[in-house]
Design a protein around this motif. Structure first.
Motif, mmCIF file in Angstrom:
data_model
loop_
_atom_site.group_PDB
_atom_site.id
_atom_site.type_symbol
_atom_site.label_atom_id
_atom_site.label_comp_id
_atom_site.label_asym_id
_atom_site.label_seq_id
_atom_site.Cartn_x
_atom_site.Cartn_y
_atom_site.Cartn_z
ATOM 1 N N LYS A 29 -12.905 22.295 -2.525
ATOM 2 C CA LYS A 29 -11.569 22.872 -2.568
ATOM 3 C C LYS A 29 -10.628 21.906 -1.858
ATOM 4 N N TYR A 30 -9.404 21.807 -2.358
ATOM 5 C CA TYR A 30 -8.488 20.790 -1.858
ATOM 6 C C TYR A 30 -7.173 21.421 -1.405
ATOM 7 N N PRO A 31 -6.516 20.823 -0.420
ATOM 8 C CA PRO A 31 -5.324 21.448 0.161
ATOM 9 C C PRO A 31 -4.062 21.194 -0.648
ATOM 10 N N PHE A 32 -3.049 21.960 -0.336
ATOM 11 C CA PHE A 32 -1.696 21.787 -0.885
ATOM 12 C C PHE A 32 -0.870 21.154 0.236
ATOM 13 N N VAL A 33 -0.446 19.911 0.053
ATOM 14 C CA VAL A 33 0.307 19.228 1.104
ATOM 15 C C VAL A 33 1.443 18.406 0.499
ATOM 16 N N VAL A 34 2.521 18.299 1.242
ATOM 17 C CA VAL A 34 3.621 17.388 0.909
ATOM 18 C C VAL A 34 3.933 16.635 2.191
ATOM 19 N N LEU A 35 3.501 15.389 2.280
ATOM 20 C CA LEU A 35 3.600 14.639 3.528
ATOM 21 C C LEU A 35 4.310 13.307 3.331
ATOM 22 N N HIS A 36 5.192 12.996 4.290
ATOM 23 C CA HIS A 36 5.874 11.713 4.334
ATOM 24 C C HIS A 36 5.261 10.866 5.447
ATOM 25 N N PHE A 37 4.956 9.615 5.108
ATOM 26 C CA PHE A 37 4.424 8.680 6.093
ATOM 27 C C PHE A 37 5.436 7.551 6.266
ATOM 28 N N ASP A 38 6.037 7.471 7.432
ATOM 29 C CA ASP A 38 6.913 6.343 7.755
ATOM 30 C C ASP A 38 6.065 5.341 8.527
ATOM 31 N N ILE A 39 5.735 4.226 7.878
ATOM 32 C CA ILE A 39 4.817 3.240 8.437
ATOM 33 C C ILE A 39 5.530 1.903 8.570
ATOM 34 N N ASP A 40 5.297 1.243 9.677
ATOM 35 C CA ASP A 40 5.839 -0.095 9.893
ATOM 36 C C ASP A 40 5.492 -0.970 8.684
ATOM 37 N N PRO A 41 6.499 -1.481 7.959
ATOM 38 C CA PRO A 41 6.212 -2.235 6.716
ATOM 39 C C PRO A 41 5.372 -3.484 6.931
ATOM 40 N N THR A 42 5.345 -4.015 8.171
ATOM 41 C CA THR A 42 4.526 -5.200 8.423
ATOM 42 C C THR A 42 3.042 -4.864 8.488
ATOM 43 N N ARG A 43 2.715 -3.557 8.530
ATOM 44 C CA ARG A 43 1.317 -3.148 8.675
ATOM 45 C C ARG A 43 0.728 -2.589 7.388
ATOM 46 N N ILE A 44 1.494 -2.649 6.304
ATOM 47 C CA ILE A 44 0.988 -2.217 5.002
ATOM 48 C C ILE A 44 1.407 -3.219 3.940
ATOM 49 N N ASP A 45 0.723 -3.181 2.813
ATOM 50 C CA ASP A 45 1.054 -4.036 1.671
ATOM 51 C C ASP A 45 1.350 -3.133 0.485
ATOM 52 N N VAL A 46 2.616 -3.141 0.027
ATOM 53 C CA VAL A 46 2.989 -2.314 -1.125
ATOM 54 C C VAL A 46 2.949 -3.117 -2.419
ATOM 55 N N ASN A 47 2.714 -4.424 -2.316
ATOM 56 C CA ASN A 47 2.721 -5.293 -3.500
ATOM 57 C C ASN A 47 1.317 -5.415 -4.086
ATOM 58 N N VAL A 48 0.699 -4.245 -4.382
ATOM 59 C CA VAL A 48 -0.672 -4.221 -4.860
ATOM 60 C C VAL A 48 -0.734 -4.177 -6.380
ATOM 61 N N HIS A 49 0.200 -3.435 -6.995
ATOM 62 C CA HIS A 49 0.178 -3.229 -8.442
ATOM 63 C C HIS A 49 1.607 -3.090 -8.928
ATOM 64 N N PRO A 50 1.901 -3.493 -10.175
ATOM 65 C CA PRO A 50 3.282 -3.367 -10.674
ATOM 66 C C PRO A 50 3.865 -1.970 -10.569
ATOM 67 N N THR A 51 3.041 -0.936 -10.660
ATOM 68 C CA THR A 51 3.572 0.427 -10.559
ATOM 69 C C THR A 51 3.864 0.836 -9.122
#
Length: 614
Positions: free
Chosen positions: A280-302
């Motif tokens: 069974k899985y939860p119902f969630v709506v979550l925003h994550f504000d993460i330091d952009p230097t610690r993640i890579d968003v350039n993984v896929h064109p989408t």
């Protein structure tokens, strides 16, 4: 030998478009994200035939200056970044510079735009990569882009589109995600001339949840706000009663970008571990504000996935934030019908609300339209605000019959949490047992039904974890020791978790090449075979490997150890039942067993009277 051909630019554009434009929803995604990056506060999306024949996206953003129009539809032309180093700190939703070029390569596109400083706007058309010269035109501030006949020049791709209803459904899902991702932007979604939903842009995410999923879901949400090193989590998580059979209602945004992440999903589900049953899985709506230097968003064109530099830390923080938000709340399931996340606002309410909101961009000056929160008496009641008659001349209220639109609502108390009072815990009365399994407890204005097996599982689990934290694990020695022979896979799992087993009272050592001698186990096995207990825990770890830190593994082992709890139909005395109920109600979370099954369900006096039509 086959001749090597240098493809012309038009063919290259059509091939490249396949990475960005998969279906009409892809077009809407790129255009809406561009509108948000342009600073728009109001965005309207209109489609016909599921977006296959017509898409119009209108915004009140900064517009495009006349001097930049010649670059708009060029490949890799973007205002978001200027060099590769900018990718490390990019915060905009778009940055690749491929969207308009890809869309114009396979669609017929019309662009109308005006900057606030310009006296007039400009119109520009491009079809299949062929651009017409821009012309002056009267237009409001912002940008409107019309896209017609997707894949008109690539029929092999057009035939793979789904039905108009299916393609429109993809767009509707995306628009809901966008409304949740930027609650301070007002959205309106129109399909075949009918407004499907709209939001006020007042920044209240609970209002958006109410509009999209209905009041039953909105009233069962718990706010989350946690901050750590380089990360902040905000949003809402559903009470366990909102559980679903799949992950469709796990909605995540990283720096306002909607993503799908199996890592984040697993961390959130780990936080729900003892509150939800398996599968069974939860119902969630979550925003994550993460330091952009610690993640890579350039993984896929989408841009639907991300990579984290320190996944272990982030996942532990997410798990703990969810668990902390759930801990201490009362989650007793009622016999009444549970809320359904798939239920939308009824048509009558939607039609009435829609009629009260001025259609965006039908009026010349957007700032003349008050930013309002459309609602009816039911919504005001949900927000704990009493409607008050206010004169229309005040400029910030529109009134129609009993419905009121207000610019700002003071949120006094969103959640009326039911709490078990201490005196109720001390003064409950056991009035009997049914089916040799369920104990009936009487409290003021309410009856509780308690599953003795689930209750004992919960008590044993919390007792064992408390003993572990306080380093007071009670063990019993086995003499002679129990020898078990393991397969290579079982042996590898055991070796990787040997310290965790030892922490919970399992002492063992090698006894030959593939055998281990178990010399002690946790106490209170209630007749359960030591070998059966150990192998069941090991089987669970082999079949469902645990990802996470040591605490997650310990929790897994402890929950499996609760197989030793008394069973349903196993007789216990009234005194034992009373002691069990007291210890259960004093638990940190007495409402679910370690596997997420409910331990207690309730029926209020009011619910009982309803059954008897009183």
């Amino acid at each position: 030998m086959n001749e090597i051909h240098i493809l012309d630019s038009n063919t290259v554009d059509q091939i490249a478009a396949g990475e960005v434009v998969e279906r009409p929803a892809s077009v809407v995604k790129e255009l809406v994200e561009n509108a948000i990056d342009a600073g728009a506060k109001h965005i309207t999306v209109e489609i016909k035939d599921g977006g296959i024949s017509f898409i119009r996206v209108t915004d009140d953003g900064g517009g495009i200056d006349e001097s930049q129009l010649s670059k708009v539809f060029m490949r890799h032309a973007t205002s978001k970044i200027s060099m590769a180093e900018d990718l490390e700190t990019v915060m905009s939703l778009g940055f690749r510079g491929e969207a308009l070029s890809s869309i114009s390569a396979v669609c017929q596109v019309e662009l109308i735009t005006k900057t606030p400083q310009a006296l007039t706007g400009h119109r520009m058309c491009i079809s299949g990569g062929e651009t017409e010269a821009p012309e002056e035109i009267g237009a409001p501030d912002g940008t409107t882009i019309l896209v017609r006949n997707i894949f008109f020049n690539t029929p092999v791709r057009r035939k793979f589109l789904k039905t108009a209803a299916t393609e429109g459904g993809y767009i509707a899902d995306f628009m809901q995600h966008m409304a949740l991702s930027v609650p301070d932007v007002a959205f309106q979604f129109v399909a075949n001339g009918q407004t499907k939903f709209f939001t006020s842009g007042n920044g209240n995410m609970n209002e958006i949840i109410y509009r999209i999923y209905g009041k039953d879901v909105a009233s069962e949400m718990i706010p989350v706000d946690a901050q750590g090193d380089g990360i902040r989590i905000t949003g809402f998580i559903g009470k366990p009663v909102l559980n679903r059979a799949n992950r469709s209602y796990e909605t995540f945004f990283v720096n306002k970008r909607y993503i799908k992440s199996s890592l984040i999903s697993s961390a959130v589900e780990e936080g729900y571990k003892t509150f939800l049953m398996q599968h069974k899985y939860p119902f969630v709506v979550l925003h994550f504000d993460i330091d952009p230097t610690r993640i890579d968003v350039n993984v896929h064109p989408t841009k639907m996935d991300i990579r984290m530099n320190e996944p272990g830390y982030f996942l532990s923080f997410i798990r703990d934030a969810v668990k902390d938000a759930l801990t201490g709340k009362t989650f007793i399931a009622s016999m009444e019908q549970m809320p359904n996340p798939e239920k939308k606002n009824d048509k009558a309410e939607e039609k009435a609300l829609t009629a009260m909101i001025p259609q965006p961009f039908e009026q010349k000056r957007r700032e003349e339209i008050p930013r309002v929160l459309g609602t009816d008496r039911e919504f005001l009641k949900h927000m704990n605000v009493e409607p008050k008659p206010i004169a229309l001349s005040s400029g910030n209220v529109i009134k129609q019959k009993d419905m009121v639109l207000v610019e700002k609502l003071e949120q006094l108390k969103l959640f009326d949490e039911e709490q078990i009072k201490q005196q109720e815990i001390e003064n409950f009365k056991i009035i009997g047992q049914v089916f040799d399994t369920y104990w009936i407890l009487s409290m003021p204005e309410k009856i509780y039904y308690v599953d003795q097996h689930a209750a004992h599982e919960k008590v044993m689990y919390e007792r064992l974890m408390r003993q572990y934290r306080e380093k007071e694990i009670a063990v019993q020695s086995l003499n002679p020791p129990l020898v078990v022979t393991l397969s290579p896979k079982e042996k590898n799992v055991l070796l990787s978790h040997m310290d965790d087993f030892a922490s919970l009272g399992f002492e063992m050592d090698e006894f030959g090449e593939d055998a281990y001698a178990i010399r002690s186990v946790p106490t209170d096995l209630y007749g359960l075979s030591e070998k059966q207990l150990f192998l069941s825990i090991l089987d669970e770890l082999v079949e469902f490997p645990v990802k996470g830190d040591s605490d997650a593994v310990l929790s897994k082992i402890a929950s499996m150890s609760c197989k030793a709890a008394v069973k349903g139909n196993q007789a216990i005395s009234m005194q034992e039942a009373e002691a069990l109920m007291k210890e259960l109600l004093a638990c940190e979370n007495p409402f679910n067993c370690p596997h997420g099954r409910p331990t207690i369900i309730s029926m209020t006096k009011y619910e009982l009277e309803k059954k008897f039509k009183r």
